[in-house]
Design a protein around this motif. Sequence first.
Motif, PDB file in Angstrom:
ATOM      1  N   THR A 150       0.826  -1.212   0.000  1.00 30.04           N
ATOM      2  CA  THR A 150       0.000   0.000   0.000  1.00 30.04           C
ATOM      3  C   THR A 150       0.861   1.264   0.000  1.00 30.04           C
ATOM      4  OG1 THR A 150      -0.121  -0.147   2.418  1.00 30.04           O
ATOM      5  CG2 THR A 150      -1.951  -1.080   1.164  1.00 30.04           C
ATOM      6  N   ASP A 151       0.270   2.351  -0.456  1.00 28.32           N
ATOM      7  CA  ASP A 151       0.876   3.688  -0.455  1.00 28.32           C
ATOM      8  C   ASP A 151       2.076   3.808  -1.388  1.00 28.32           C
ATOM      9  OD1 ASP A 151      -0.696   5.097   1.756  1.00 28.32           O
ATOM     10  OD2 ASP A 151       0.047   3.344   2.825  1.00 28.32           O
ATOM     11  N   LEU A 152       2.403   2.754  -2.111  1.00 27.62           N
ATOM     12  CA  LEU A 152       3.552   2.815  -3.007  1.00 27.62           C
ATOM     13  C   LEU A 152       3.246   3.682  -4.223  1.00 27.62           C
ATOM     14  CD1 LEU A 152       6.436   1.800  -3.503  1.00 27.62           C
ATOM     15  CD2 LEU A 152       5.453  -0.237  -4.596  1.00 27.62           C
ATOM     16  N   HIS A 153       2.077   3.488  -4.811  1.00 23.87           N
ATOM     17  CA  HIS A 153       1.723   4.252  -6.010  1.00 23.87           C
ATOM     18  C   HIS A 153       1.406   5.710  -5.698  1.00 23.87           C
ATOM     19  CE1 HIS A 153      -2.252   3.283  -4.401  1.00 23.87           C
ATOM     20  NE2 HIS A 153      -2.752   4.239  -5.159  1.00 23.87           N
ATOM     21  N   SER A 154       0.924   5.963  -4.479  1.00 24.08           N
ATOM     22  CA  SER A 154       0.499   7.313  -4.107  1.00 24.08           C
ATOM     23  C   SER A 154       1.579   8.111  -3.398  1.00 24.08           C
ATOM     24  CB  SER A 154      -0.746   7.232  -3.201  1.00 24.08           C
ATOM     25  OG  SER A 154      -0.461   6.448  -2.036  1.00 24.08           O
ATOM     26  N   ALA A 155       2.683   7.443  -3.037  1.00 22.21           N
ATOM     27  CA  ALA A 155       3.806   8.105  -2.347  1.00 22.21           C
ATOM     28  C   ALA A 155       3.339   8.829  -1.089  1.00 22.21           C
ATOM     29  CB  ALA A 155       4.517   9.082  -3.285  1.00 22.21           C
ATOM     30  N   THR A 156       2.552   8.125  -0.259  1.00 21.54           N
ATOM     31  CA  THR A 156       1.956   8.756   0.918  1.00 21.54           C
ATOM     32  C   THR A 156       2.360   8.090   2.230  1.00 21.54           C
ATOM     33  OG1 THR A 156      -0.033   7.411   0.518  1.00 21.54           O
ATOM     34  CG2 THR A 156      -0.050   9.676  -0.297  1.00 21.54           C
ATOM     35  N   LEU A 157       3.421   7.299   2.232  1.00 16.69           N
ATOM     36  CA  LEU A 157       3.832   6.645   3.475  1.00 16.69           C
ATOM     37  C   LEU A 157       4.565   7.615   4.384  1.00 16.69           C
ATOM     38  CD1 LEU A 157       4.170   3.958   5.090  1.00 16.69           C
ATOM     39  CD2 LEU A 157       6.378   3.695   3.941  1.00 16.69           C
ATOM     40  N   GLY A 158       4.357   7.463   5.685  1.00 18.97           N
ATOM     41  CA  GLY A 158       5.147   8.190   6.669  1.00 18.97           C
ATOM     42  C   GLY A 158       4.625   9.570   7.012  1.00 18.97           C
ATOM     43  N   ALA A 159       5.305  10.203   7.972  1.00 18.84           N
ATOM     44  CA  ALA A 159       4.917  11.540   8.418  1.00 18.84           C
ATOM     45  C   ALA A 159       4.956  12.505   7.242  1.00 18.84           C
ATOM     46  CB  ALA A 159       5.863  12.009   9.521  1.00 18.84           C
ATOM     47  N   GLN A 183      -8.984  -6.854  -7.357  1.00 18.21           N
ATOM     48  CA  GLN A 183     -10.151  -6.218  -6.738  1.00 18.21           C
ATOM     49  C   GLN A 183      -9.776  -5.507  -5.431  1.00 18.21           C
ATOM     50  OE1 GLN A 183     -10.518  -9.632  -8.073  1.00 18.21           O
ATOM     51  NE2 GLN A 183     -11.096  -8.454  -9.882  1.00 18.21           N
ATOM     52  N   ASP A 184      -8.518  -5.125  -5.304  1.00 15.44           N
ATOM     53  CA  ASP A 184      -8.018  -4.443  -4.106  1.00 15.44           C
ATOM     54  C   ASP A 184      -8.290  -2.942  -4.232  1.00 15.44           C
ATOM     55  OD1 ASP A 184      -6.554  -3.266  -2.059  1.00 15.44           O
ATOM     56  OD2 ASP A 184      -4.805  -4.568  -2.331  1.00 15.44           O
ATOM     57  N   PRO A 185      -9.166  -2.387  -3.407  1.00 14.13           N
ATOM     58  CA  PRO A 185      -9.477  -0.954  -3.519  1.00 14.13           C
ATOM     59  C   PRO A 185      -8.347  -0.046  -3.075  1.00 14.13           C
ATOM     60  CG  PRO A 185     -10.537  -1.872  -1.577  1.00 14.13           C
ATOM     61  CD  PRO A 185      -9.942  -3.025  -2.316  1.00 14.13           C
ATOM     62  N   HIS A 186      -7.385  -0.584  -2.316  1.00 14.85           N
ATOM     63  CA  HIS A 186      -6.276   0.227  -1.827  1.00 14.85           C
ATOM     64  C   HIS A 186      -5.204   0.466  -2.897  1.00 14.85           C
ATOM     65  CE1 HIS A 186      -7.919  -0.025   2.186  1.00 14.85           C
ATOM     66  NE2 HIS A 186      -7.946  -1.337   2.096  1.00 14.85           N
ATOM     67  N   ILE A 187      -5.162  -0.420  -3.881  1.00 16.94           N
ATOM     68  CA  ILE A 187      -4.208  -0.259  -4.984  1.00 16.94           C
ATOM     69  C   ILE A 187      -4.974  -0.468  -6.285  1.00 16.94           C
ATOM     70  CG2 ILE A 187      -1.949  -0.858  -5.921  1.00 16.94           C
ATOM     71  CD1 ILE A 187      -2.532  -2.525  -2.747  1.00 16.94           C
ATOM     72  N   PRO A 188      -5.611   0.574  -6.806  1.00 21.04           N
ATOM     73  CA  PRO A 188      -6.438   0.438  -8.005  1.00 21.04           C
ATOM     74  C   PRO A 188      -5.605   0.141  -9.253  1.00 21.04           C
ATOM     75  CG  PRO A 188      -6.176   2.746  -7.442  1.00 21.04           C
ATOM     76  CD  PRO A 188      -5.570   1.964  -6.315  1.00 21.04           C
ATOM     77  N   LYS A 189      -6.294  -0.156 -10.333  1.00 21.93           N
ATOM     78  CA  LYS A 189      -5.648  -0.493 -11.599  1.00 21.93           C
ATOM     79  C   LYS A 189      -4.637   0.573 -12.013  1.00 21.93           C
ATOM     80  CE  LYS A 189      -6.754  -1.491 -16.439  1.00 21.93           C
ATOM     81  NZ  LYS A 189      -7.871  -1.637 -17.432  1.00 21.93           N
ATOM     82  N   GLU A 190      -5.007   1.833 -11.863  1.00 23.07           N
ATOM     83  CA  GLU A 190      -4.120   2.925 -12.255  1.00 23.07           C
ATOM     84  C   GLU A 190      -2.854   2.948 -11.393  1.00 23.07           C
ATOM     85  OE1 GLU A 190      -8.191   3.447 -13.464  1.00 23.07           O
ATOM     86  OE2 GLU A 190      -7.324   3.247 -11.435  1.00 23.07           O
ATOM     87  N   GLY A 191      -3.015   2.631 -10.121  1.00 25.85           N
ATOM     88  CA  GLY A 191      -1.872   2.583  -9.219  1.00 25.85           C
ATOM     89  C   GLY A 191      -0.919   1.466  -9.588  1.00 25.85           C
ATOM     90  N   ARG A 192      -1.473   0.283  -9.856  1.00 25.49           N
ATOM     91  CA  ARG A 192      -0.630  -0.841 -10.263  1.00 25.49           C
ATOM     92  C   ARG A 192       0.095  -0.529 -11.572  1.00 25.49           C
ATOM     93  NH1 ARG A 192      -5.444  -3.461  -9.240  1.00 25.49           N
ATOM     94  NH2 ARG A 192      -5.596  -4.288 -11.375  1.00 25.49           N
ATOM     95  N   ALA A 193      -0.617   0.126 -12.489  1.00 22.12           N
ATOM     96  CA  ALA A 193      -0.013   0.473 -13.780  1.00 22.12           C
ATOM     97  C   ALA A 193       1.159   1.440 -13.599  1.00 22.12           C
ATOM     98  CB  ALA A 193      -1.065   1.079 -14.703  1.00 22.12           C
ATOM     99  N   ALA A 194       1.016   2.384 -12.669  1.00 22.33           N
ATOM    100  CA  ALA A 194       2.095   3.356 -12.428  1.00 22.33           C
ATOM    101  C   ALA A 194       3.326   2.667 -11.861  1.00 22.33           C
ATOM    102  CB  ALA A 194       1.603   4.439 -11.476  1.00 22.33           C
ATOM    103  N   ILE A 195       3.121   1.720 -10.964  1.00 26.78           N
ATOM    104  CA  ILE A 195       4.251   0.984 -10.381  1.00 26.78           C
ATOM    105  C   ILE A 195       4.928   0.132 -11.445  1.00 26.78           C
ATOM    106  CG2 ILE A 195       4.911  -0.756  -8.681  1.00 26.78           C
ATOM    107  CD1 ILE A 195       2.444   0.233  -7.029  1.00 26.78           C
ATOM    108  N   GLU A 210      -0.738 -10.963 -10.833  1.00 28.32           N
ATOM    109  CA  GLU A 210      -2.032 -10.410 -10.430  1.00 28.32           C
ATOM    110  C   GLU A 210      -3.062 -11.532 -10.343  1.00 28.32           C
ATOM    111  OE1 GLU A 210      -3.545  -7.042 -12.497  1.00 28.32           O
ATOM    112  OE2 GLU A 210      -1.663  -5.911 -12.399  1.00 28.32           O
ATOM    113  N   PHE A 211      -3.936 -11.424  -9.332  1.00 30.51           N
ATOM    114  CA  PHE A 211      -4.972 -12.428  -9.105  1.00 30.51           C
ATOM    115  C   PHE A 211      -6.324 -11.743  -8.921  1.00 30.51           C
ATOM    116  CE2 PHE A 211      -0.940 -14.022  -7.492  1.00 30.51           C
ATOM    117  CZ  PHE A 211      -0.873 -15.280  -8.044  1.00 30.51           C
ATOM    118  N   ASN A 212      -7.373 -12.465  -9.218  1.00 30.15           N
ATOM    119  CA  ASN A 212      -8.710 -11.968  -8.930  1.00 30.15           C
ATOM    120  C   ASN A 212      -8.982 -12.177  -7.445  1.00 30.15           C
ATOM    121  OD1 ASN A 212      -9.617 -11.043 -11.510  1.00 30.15           O
ATOM    122  ND2 ASN A 212      -9.692 -13.184 -12.163  1.00 30.15           N
ATOM    123  N   ALA A 213      -8.598 -11.186  -6.671  1.00 27.66           N
ATOM    124  CA  ALA A 213      -8.690 -11.286  -5.217  1.00 27.66           C
ATOM    125  C   ALA A 213      -8.764  -9.888  -4.620  1.00 27.66           C
ATOM    126  CB  ALA A 213      -7.472 -12.022  -4.662  1.00 27.66           C
ATOM    127  N   ALA A 214      -9.210  -9.829  -3.373  1.00 28.11           N
ATOM    128  CA  ALA A 214      -9.327  -8.562  -2.656  1.00 28.11           C
ATOM    129  C   ALA A 214      -8.021  -8.259  -1.933  1.00 28.11           C
ATOM    130  CB  ALA A 214     -10.476  -8.640  -1.658  1.00 28.11           C
TER     131      ALA A 214
END
Length: 246
Positions: A150-159, A183-195, A210-214
Amino acid sequence: MANVVESYQDLVTSRGAMRVHQFSPAGAGAHPAVIFYSEIFQVTAPIRRMAATLAGEGYLVVVPEVYHEFEALGTVLAYDQAGSDRGNELKYAKELASYDEDVEVVVSHLQNDESCTGRIASFGVCLGGHLAVRAGYHEGIDAVVAFYPTDLHSATLGAGKSDDTLARIGTIKTPMLFAWGRQDPHIPKEGRAAIHAALEAAELEFEWHEFNAAHAFLRDEGPRYNPAIARVCMSLMLRFLSEKLN
């Protein structure tokens, strides 16, 4: 004799003691090590079971308590709304420098442990997946396994919610393995594509599954658990670790 021996050690950091839970193959000898970074809930029962399973395959597994400077040693957050709220609060309260110092402390500890061969991987799920990737910047890490980080695509980890993990991923020299739930809402398709694009642009050595999973499909507790996919992912990881560490 048990196949896996469990223990813990409290390591010194500039922000106080950090408890590290250790899962060791029984018997003498040295083993390659895996630093296992947990979800936001710290070292829960599912995390312990996953660590023990990995240790049973011949790896020295250490699981740091990520929030050691905020919570009493041994604290485990519950899989409920209060636990989720606290875990998310702390992952944005902890400074990036503290996350990075923790990596240095654990790697140094393992490099001086006679039960470790000196070959070390980082592995993590959820928050821990991001931390496993970030650990890959350390020269002592020989392989990275990140499951739905999580937070990898959005660069939002940490203080300050502003990390540089993905921005400088091109400098990571170690091979990486990623697994995602589509089907993970925390890392959407666009986020995975950016990574994926960043990894390709840097021409890094990596695997992508990638798997069909939450989200949290590996956690063997709760409605999102997918045991069939979890078995596949464990097999992928064991083959990858064997190639890179042994």
